[in-house]
Design a protein around this motif. Structure first.
Motif: not given
Length: 258
Positions: A213-215, A234-239
């Motif tokens: 997610p962070w990459s 994906v990074p939005v979901m991680t947030a």
């Protein structure tokens, strides 16, 4: 619930003021801006004009092509690293300082609920991180125009890509606030930040960036063919996950409990 909603703007204002006055936030902001400018503008200049030096060769390996596309790709890497590190440290401090300074005890005695305070903290740090990302993008775009002599044609695209990737990476750092809450101190959050940073860079180096997610924002900004735009969810979901578990951790806090 009504009282909680009524006090929410007040709590946000308080958290924003604390963040604005905090030395850690100021140092993180200045350091991120300086590092992103030096590594991107300096690296691009070295790749284009000092290719026969060790620094130039290393920089050239990260510049995919001359012009705005290559500059944006290099900037995406710099923005990703500086944003993740700066956001992670500030988020860890925001949540962990209450435990380290012993102020968490007083928070149990004031009218705003702990979940309201936690939400205000997340709103404050996310706002700061988004502003920092926009400023980083603006600084790099301006440097490309004025210092490196890149034409104006790709400036808007560079700014938009870098600002979006910075905002996504800043938001995806939210799980460190949960770590700082879970282990009651900012060192746990900073430790997780460093682990994420190292893991994300190793994953990108081994071609696994599209799966981390962070990459994902960095790889998307640098190589659109490797990461499709829908993967930015994906990074939005991680947030969102980070915000949720942080919220629940604060809502369930108990004095004297581990």
């Amino acid at each position: 619930m009504a009282a909680g909603r009524g006090t929410f703007p007040v709590v946000i204002d308080l958290e924003a003021r604390k963040l604005a006055r905090a030395t850690v936030a100021r140092v993180a902001t200045v350091a991120a801006l300086v590092l992103v400018l030096v590594t991107t503008a300096g690296g691009y200049a070295a790749a284009m004009h000092a290719g026969d030096t060790d620094l130039g060769r290393k920089a050239a390996s990260m510049v995919t092509s001359p012009g705005w596309d290559g500059y944006t790709a290099l900037g995406a890497t710099s923005v990703g690293v500086t944003m993740l590190l700066a956001a992670g440290v500030v988020m860890s401090w925001s949540a962990g300082r209450e435990f380290v300074d012993g102020t968490i005890v007083g928070l149990f005695a004031i009218p705003p609920t702990l979940r309201t305070i936690a939400t205000a903290k997340m709103v404050a740090v996310l706002t700061w991180a988004t502003i920092l990302g926009v400023v980083e993008a603006a600084v790099l775009t301006t440097a490309g125009l004025l210092l490196l002599g890149l034409g104006p044609g790709g400036a808007a695209g560079c700014f938009a890509v870098l600002a979006l990737s910075a905002a996504l990476i800043g938001g995806s750092a939210l799980p460190v606030m949960w770590a700082a809450t879970r282990w009651r101190g900012y060192l746990a959050g900073i430790g997780l930040t460093l682990a994420i940073l190292v893991g994300a860079n190793l994953a990108a180096g081994f071609g696994l960036g599209p799966y981390i997610p962070w990459s994902i924002p960095m790889v998307w900004a640098a190589h659109h063919t490797e990461v499709s735009t829908p993967l930015l969810a994906v990074p939005v979901m991680t947030a969102a996950i980070g915000a949720r578990i942080t919220y629940r951790s604060w809502d369930r806090l108990q004095l004297g409990a581990d």
